[in-house]
Design a protein around this motif. Structure first.
Motif, PDB file in Angstrom:
ATOM      1  N   VAL A  80      10.301  -3.871  -7.546  1.00 27.70           N
ATOM      2  CA  VAL A  80       9.769  -3.020  -6.481  1.00 27.70           C
ATOM      3  C   VAL A  80      10.917  -2.214  -5.876  1.00 27.70           C
ATOM      4  N   ILE A  81      10.819  -0.895  -5.973  1.00 24.34           N
ATOM      5  CA  ILE A  81      11.865  -0.010  -5.459  1.00 24.34           C
ATOM      6  C   ILE A  81      11.428   0.570  -4.124  1.00 24.34           C
ATOM      7  N   THR A  82      12.137   0.191  -3.062  1.00 24.03           N
ATOM      8  CA  THR A  82      11.888   0.730  -1.727  1.00 24.03           C
ATOM      9  C   THR A  82      13.217   1.245  -1.171  1.00 24.03           C
ATOM     10  N   SER A  83      13.272   1.488   0.135  1.00 23.54           N
ATOM     11  CA  SER A  83      14.502   1.980   0.752  1.00 23.54           C
ATOM     12  C   SER A  83      15.144   0.877   1.581  1.00 23.54           C
ATOM     13  N   ASN A  84      16.362   1.137   2.023  1.00 19.40           N
ATOM     14  CA  ASN A  84      17.051   0.216   2.924  1.00 19.40           C
ATOM     15  C   ASN A  84      16.793   0.547   4.385  1.00 19.40           C
ATOM     16  N   ALA A 146      20.891  -0.373 -13.879  1.00 15.27           N
ATOM     17  CA  ALA A 146      19.576  -0.524 -14.513  1.00 15.27           C
ATOM     18  C   ALA A 146      19.679  -1.382 -15.765  1.00 15.27           C
ATOM     19  N   ALA A 147      20.740  -1.205 -16.536  1.00  8.26           N
ATOM     20  CA  ALA A 147      20.928  -1.981 -17.767  1.00  8.26           C
ATOM     21  C   ALA A 147      21.136  -3.463 -17.457  1.00  8.26           C
ATOM     22  N   ALA A 148      21.905  -3.758 -16.396  1.00  7.06           N
ATOM     23  CA  ALA A 148      22.151  -5.158 -16.030  1.00  7.06           C
ATOM     24  C   ALA A 148      20.855  -5.840 -15.590  1.00  7.06           C
ATOM     25  N   LEU A 149      20.053  -5.148 -14.783  1.00  4.35           N
ATOM     26  CA  LEU A 149      18.775  -5.710 -14.345  1.00  4.35           C
ATOM     27  C   LEU A 149      17.835  -5.889 -15.533  1.00  4.35           C
ATOM     28  N   SER A 150      17.816  -4.918 -16.419  1.00  5.49           N
ATOM     29  CA  SER A 150      16.974  -4.988 -17.608  1.00  5.49           C
ATOM     30  C   SER A 150      17.354  -6.182 -18.479  1.00  5.49           C
ATOM     31  N   ALA A 151      18.645  -6.415 -18.640  1.00  2.25           N
ATOM     32  CA  ALA A 151      19.114  -7.522 -19.476  1.00  2.25           C
ATOM     33  C   ALA A 151      18.674  -8.871 -18.907  1.00  2.25           C
ATOM     34  N   ARG A 152      18.745  -9.011 -17.575  1.00  2.00           N
ATOM     35  CA  ARG A 152      18.330 -10.277 -16.947  1.00  2.00           C
ATOM     36  C   ARG A 152      16.829 -10.509 -17.117  1.00  2.00           C
ATOM     37  N   LEU A 153      16.058  -9.462 -16.945  1.00  2.00           N
ATOM     38  CA  LEU A 153      14.607  -9.592 -17.083  1.00  2.00           C
ATOM     39  C   LEU A 153      14.208  -9.891 -18.523  1.00  2.00           C
ATOM     40  N   LEU A 229      13.465   3.420 -18.258  1.00  2.00           N
ATOM     41  CA  LEU A 229      12.364   3.518 -17.306  1.00  2.00           C
ATOM     42  C   LEU A 229      12.802   3.057 -15.918  1.00  2.00           C
ATOM     43  N   ILE A 230      13.576   1.990 -15.851  1.00  2.00           N
ATOM     44  CA  ILE A 230      14.072   1.505 -14.555  1.00  2.00           C
ATOM     45  C   ILE A 230      14.998   2.541 -13.925  1.00  2.00           C
ATOM     46  N   TYR A 231      15.902   3.092 -14.730  1.00  2.00           N
ATOM     47  CA  TYR A 231      16.852   4.081 -14.201  1.00  2.00           C
ATOM     48  C   TYR A 231      16.118   5.345 -13.738  1.00  2.00           C
ATOM     49  N   GLY A 232      15.157   5.811 -14.535  1.00  3.31           N
ATOM     50  CA  GLY A 232      14.390   6.989 -14.149  1.00  3.31           C
ATOM     51  C   GLY A 232      13.609   6.749 -12.875  1.00  3.31           C
TER      52      GLY A 232
END
Length: 290
Positions: A80-84, A146-153, A229-232
């Motif tokens: 989930v992408i939101t703001s700070n 994005a690549a690091a998060l993708s790898a964990r998932l 897709l995550i990075y975009g």
């Protein structure tokens, strides 16, 4: 009726707030220009990768692969992408509602990967399991993040810890239009309608051959697909956030202007009433002395 002093004090307070909202609008406008340019540069790759992978999957036939079938687990991982920060209208709440109001999803089956503090706060209030939270990624998204998060998932998916992966973000359509979007990342698949359309077109390209084995090709391709897709989505969300904040601050500035005009009118009326009362008292006093 409020006294002249109270009206003047309130008007001064609103004028101070208006100066802040004006400044925030200008800052958001500058940030939006940079974020929109970055989103437009990455959108071509984002869209091409999505279309390419779906196009390939329509032609590979029935390939058995871990990324093309749901895992044994009922757990759903949702990025989930939101703001700070707040003050962005409904930007954050619209994204979180995609998950909290999703029909058929049970709270205990959903694991949240929050990118942004506002999402973490919202899901914590609603009792969801927050698996990870990273507030720095949304400030300045990079492909490496994005690549690091993708790898964990993908590692969790391959281990059977989660059965599906989703992405909730805000698509930047234009400056005033931002669309909350929920996208399924894994398992990757093609809908029945798309398959039928391909067959009805003649099926001339229904089979695709790889120089390497099918599974090996998908092992290389799908991680890049998920990462892109995550990075975009990160780039789209940053542009949407600044666009939403610019709109919110513009509306707040306009509302403050209306309140100031209303208070100015009330102040003038109160002042006129005060002057009239003083004149009446002077005239009454003069008549009493005469």
């Amino acid at each position: 009726m409020a006294s002249m002093r109270d009206i003047k004090r309130r008007k001064s307070s609103i004028q101070g707030t208006q100066q802040i909202t004006k400044a925030m609008k200008l800052v958001s406008t500058v940030k939006l220009q940079r974020a929109r340019a970055s989103a437009e540069r990455s959108k071509g790759y984002f869209t091409c990768m999505y279309d390419t992978v779906n196009n390939i999957l329509k032609r590979v036939g029935n390939v058995e692969h871990k990324y093309l079938t749901s895992g044994a687990s009922n757990k759903k991982a949702v990025i989930v992408i939101t703001s700070n920060r707040g003050l962005a209208g409904g930007y954050n709440s619209n994204v979180t509602k995609l998950v909290t109001k999703h029909p058929g999803w049970r709270k205990e089956d959903v694991e949240i990967y929050c990118l942004g503090n506002k999402g973490r706060e919202a899901f914590a209030r609603n009792g969801y399991v927050i698996k990870e939270c990273d507030s720095d990624i949304v400030e300045s998204p990079t492909y490496a993040d994005a690549a690091a998060l993708s790898a964990r998932l993908l590692a969790s998916y391959a281990a059977g810890e989660i059965g599906e992966i989703y992405l909730a973000y805000t698509f930047f359509k234009n400056t005033v239009s931002h669309v909350p979007t929920l996208l399924q990342l894994l398992p990757v698949g093609v809908s029945g309608d798309e398959a039928e359309t391909e067959e009805s077109a003649g099926g001339a390209e229904a089979v695709m051959n790889f120089e390497v084995e099918d599974a090996e090709a998908l092992d290389m391709l799908i991680p890049k697909y998920v990462t892109s897709l995550i990075y975009g989505a990160l780039r789209e969300s940053v542009a949407s956030e600044n666009g939403a904040r610019m709109q919110a601050m513009d509306n707040a500035t306009s509302n403050a202007e209306e309140m100031i005009s209303d208070l100015t009118l009330k102040y003038n009326r109160a002042r006129q009433g005060s002057i009239t009362q003083e004149l009446t008292e002077i005239i009454a006093g003069a008549e009493a002395l005469g």
